[in-house]
Design an enzyme around this catalytic site. Sequence first.
Site, short mmCIF file in Angstrom:
data_model
loop_
_atom_site.label_atom_id
_atom_site.label_comp_id
_atom_site.label_asym_id
_atom_site.label_seq_id
_atom_site.Cartn_x
_atom_site.Cartn_y
_atom_site.Cartn_z
N GLY A 132 0.82 -1.21 0.00
CA GLY A 132 0.00 0.00 0.00
C GLY A 132 0.84 1.26 0.00
O GLY A 132 0.58 2.21 -0.75
N PRO A 243 -3.49 16.51 0.39
CA PRO A 243 -3.76 17.36 1.56
C PRO A 243 -5.24 17.30 1.99
O PRO A 243 -5.54 17.20 3.19
CB PRO A 243 -3.38 18.76 1.08
CG PRO A 243 -2.38 18.53 0.00
CD PRO A 243 -2.82 17.26 -0.68
N GLU A 245 -7.34 14.81 1.53
CA GLU A 245 -7.65 13.50 2.10
C GLU A 245 -7.10 13.38 3.52
O GLU A 245 -7.74 12.81 4.40
CB GLU A 245 -7.06 12.40 1.21
CG GLU A 245 -7.74 12.38 -0.14
CD GLU A 245 -7.15 11.37 -1.10
OE1 GLU A 245 -6.36 10.52 -0.68
OE2 GLU A 245 -7.52 11.43 -2.28
N ARG A 246 -5.90 13.90 3.73
CA ARG A 246 -5.29 13.78 5.05
C ARG A 246 -6.02 14.65 6.06
O ARG A 246 -6.14 14.29 7.24
CB ARG A 246 -3.81 14.09 4.97
CG ARG A 246 -3.17 12.91 4.30
CD ARG A 246 -1.82 12.95 3.86
NE ARG A 246 -1.56 11.65 3.22
CZ ARG A 246 -0.61 11.42 2.34
NH1 ARG A 246 0.20 12.39 1.98
NH2 ARG A 246 -0.46 10.22 1.82
N GLN A 339 -9.34 3.56 29.92
CA GLN A 339 -8.82 3.25 31.26
C GLN A 339 -9.74 3.83 32.34
O GLN A 339 -10.02 3.17 33.34
CB GLN A 339 -7.40 3.81 31.38
CG GLN A 339 -6.65 3.33 32.60
CD GLN A 339 -6.32 1.83 32.55
OE1 GLN A 339 -6.38 1.22 31.49
NE2 GLN A 339 -6.02 1.25 33.69
N LEU A 340 -10.21 5.04 32.13
CA LEU A 340 -11.07 5.69 33.13
C LEU A 340 -12.45 5.02 33.21
O LEU A 340 -13.17 5.21 34.19
CB LEU A 340 -11.22 7.18 32.82
CG LEU A 340 -9.95 8.01 33.11
CD1 LEU A 340 -10.07 9.41 32.52
CD2 LEU A 340 -9.67 8.08 34.62
N GLY A 342 -12.69 1.77 33.26
CA GLY A 342 -12.50 0.45 33.85
C GLY A 342 -12.97 -0.65 32.90
O GLY A 342 -12.88 -0.49 31.67
N GLY A 343 -13.49 -1.73 33.42
CA GLY A 343 -13.90 -2.88 32.60
C GLY A 343 -14.97 -2.52 31.58
O GLY A 343 -15.03 -3.12 30.50
N ASN A 369 1.46 6.67 9.25
CA ASN A 369 2.08 7.80 9.95
C ASN A 369 3.59 7.86 9.71
O ASN A 369 4.19 8.93 9.78
CB ASN A 369 1.70 7.76 11.44
CG ASN A 369 0.26 8.20 11.65
OD1 ASN A 369 -0.47 8.43 10.67
ND2 ASN A 369 -0.15 8.33 12.89
C1 LIG Z 1 -9.74 -0.54 7.44
C2 LIG Z 1 -8.89 -0.14 6.28
C3 LIG Z 1 -9.41 0.68 5.29
C4 LIG Z 1 -8.64 1.02 4.18
N1 LIG Z 1 -9.20 1.74 3.17
C5 LIG Z 1 -8.53 1.85 1.98
C6 LIG Z 1 -9.18 2.39 0.83
O1 LIG Z 1 -10.36 2.81 0.88
N2 LIG Z 1 -8.50 2.44 -0.33
C7 LIG Z 1 -7.20 1.99 -0.43
O2 LIG Z 1 -6.65 2.04 -1.51
N3 LIG Z 1 -6.56 1.49 0.66
C8 LIG Z 1 -7.20 1.40 1.85
N4 LIG Z 1 -6.57 0.86 2.93
C9 LIG Z 1 -5.18 0.44 2.81
C10 LIG Z 1 -4.21 1.32 3.58
O3 LIG Z 1 -4.14 2.60 2.98
C11 LIG Z 1 -2.87 0.59 3.60
O4 LIG Z 1 -3.03 -0.51 4.47
C12 LIG Z 1 -1.74 1.48 4.04
O5 LIG Z 1 -1.45 2.45 3.06
C13 LIG Z 1 -0.47 0.69 4.32
O6 LIG Z 1 -0.16 -0.18 3.28
P1 LIG Z 1 0.18 -1.71 3.61
O7 LIG Z 1 -0.94 -2.25 4.42
O8 LIG Z 1 0.51 -2.40 2.35
O9 LIG Z 1 1.45 -1.65 4.56
P2 LIG Z 1 2.97 -1.53 4.06
O10 LIG Z 1 3.08 -0.49 3.03
O11 LIG Z 1 3.47 -2.88 3.78
O12 LIG Z 1 3.65 -0.98 5.41
C14 LIG Z 1 3.97 -1.81 6.53
C15 LIG Z 1 4.75 -0.99 7.55
O13 LIG Z 1 5.96 -0.53 6.94
C16 LIG Z 1 6.04 0.88 7.07
N5 LIG Z 1 6.70 1.46 5.89
C17 LIG Z 1 6.42 1.24 4.58
N6 LIG Z 1 7.21 1.99 3.80
C18 LIG Z 1 8.00 2.71 4.64
C19 LIG Z 1 9.04 3.67 4.46
N7 LIG Z 1 9.39 4.11 3.24
N8 LIG Z 1 9.62 4.21 5.56
C20 LIG Z 1 9.26 3.80 6.79
N9 LIG Z 1 8.31 2.90 7.03
C21 LIG Z 1 7.67 2.36 5.98
C22 LIG Z 1 4.60 1.36 7.15
O14 LIG Z 1 4.53 2.62 7.73
C23 LIG Z 1 3.99 0.26 8.01
O15 LIG Z 1 4.26 0.52 9.36
C24 LIG Z 1 -7.30 0.56 4.08
C25 LIG Z 1 -6.77 -0.25 5.08
C26 LIG Z 1 -7.55 -0.62 6.15
C27 LIG Z 1 -6.97 -1.58 7.15
#
Ligand SMILES: Cc1cc2nc3c(=O)[nH]c(=O)nc-3n(C[C@H](O)[C@H](O)[C@H](O)COP(=O)(O)OP(=O)(O)OC[C@H]3O[C@@H](n4cnc5c(N)ncnc54)[C@H](O)[C@@H]3O)c2cc1C
Length: 380
Positions: A132, A243, A245-246, A339-340, A342-343, A369
């Site tokens: 991803g 920007p 989307e984020r 945490q606040l 509790g169970g 992130n």
């Molecule tokens: C509930 C859910 C909804 C989602 N919705 C969508 C959607 O609507 N459309 C869509 O297209 N995708 C969607 N996603 C996918 C999501 O955007 C990806 O899971 C995400 O971008 C991470 O890709 P990945 O899972 O392949 O992890 P990876 O890319 O394999 O990453 C694994 C770990 O390696 C780290 N990593 C990777 N590259 C680097 C780097 N260069 N430097 C440092 N660390 C790195 C990552 O930060 C992560 O911690 C969704 C995922 C979930 C679980």
Amino acid sequence: MTHISNWMDDELTALRDTVARFVEAEMVPQDALWRAQHHVGREIWRQMGELGFLCLDVPAEYGGVGGDFRHEAVVYEELSRRGISGFGNGVHSMCSHYVLNHGTEAQKHRWLPRLASGELIGAIAMTEPSGGSDLKGIRTRAAREGGVYRINGSKIFITNGSLASLLMLVVKTAPEAHKGSMSLIMVETEALAGYRVGRVLDKMGMHAQDTAELFFDDVRVPVDCLLGDAEGLGMHQLMADLPYERLVVAVGGVASMEGGLEATLTYVKERKAFGRPLADFQNTKFKLAELASLTRIARVFVDDCIDKLLKGTLDGETAAMAKWWVTDTQQQVLDECVQLHGGYGYMTEYLICRLFADSRIQRIYGGTNEIMKEIISRSL
Ligand SMILES: Cc1cc2nc3c(=O)[nH]c(=O)nc-3n(C[C@H](O)[C@H](O)[C@H](O)COP(=O)(O)OP(=O)(O)OC[C@H]3O[C@@H](n4cnc5c(N)ncnc54)[C@H](O)[C@@H]3O)c2cc1C
């Protein structure tokens, strides 16, 4: 100690009240069912469309409401603070924005009115099983054959995946892994030969959300579904919308903190231990003071980003800062709120439990992130 964002006005306050009433009356009571069945159904999309709660920042000439990002934010906030995470209107709006910002005039008229009415449910299909974060490594291929693109490949983790009827699909139109090899194709999925929705995925949280796998096996779509007027613009089009989307992710994050904090304040005033309300313990007071401070800082930062987005000055690095910091802080705040409780905080019937479980993904999707920090570090 309610904080009112500086971008709110009387019209937005009226909108907020209307949205809040609708969410309380029509969505909150259905949330347990939606979570059990792992989707929200199509009917609620039509209702939201009829009420003018979809595509609020799309111009009226394309069937939208003709507002701006503040109107969208009000809807995200009223859903997020109540833990309604199955209704994927953020992704729906992002899908609409690709059409609005990069579509031809004919494409805008073709898809935006139906997205605004809820007739079409939008999704963004980028991520593939092979990765991803590294988008350039995608394998889904669209080969031009006369008047059609023939598409083969698969996508995973797609929000709104099983209900979606319009996909913004990221494909390779040239095999090489360079910037000009990617394109965006809008795919209407209704009765589309070769298209198949796979599993609705079983997740840690966001159980009402139909996150799904999608498969394309010799799917044919007309060439006029290519977004924009040339192949190879995909990466550029994707970058331009990041920007926005984020910020959508960050807006949901801060609203979920505010909702969680409010629920926790109510809880600690009612719940007693050792003969007095939890709220009377010094630890509770100090924790709540910390959480209220973090939530306020997040709010002020997000409000500033909203202001910048409205002025057209929200850059990618600032949006990345908001995405990582707000979502990390969201989880920290909600964890303390659990945490606040509790169970009871671990029981899904409590809002705080659902908010916490749903929040974990915020640090992963929309660009992880870690990727946000990569982006920021490059600008330093
Ligand atoms: C509930 C859910 C909804 C989602 N919705 C969508 C959607 O609507 N459309 C869509 O297209 N995708 C969607 N996603 C996918 C999501 O955007 C990806 O899971 C995400 O971008 C991470 O890709 P990945 O899972 O392949 O992890 P990876 O890319 O394999 O990453 C694994 C770990 O390696 C780290 N990593 C990777 N590259 C680097 C780097 N260069 N430097 C440092 N660390 C790195 C990552 O930060 C992560 O911690 C969704 C995922 C979930 C679980």
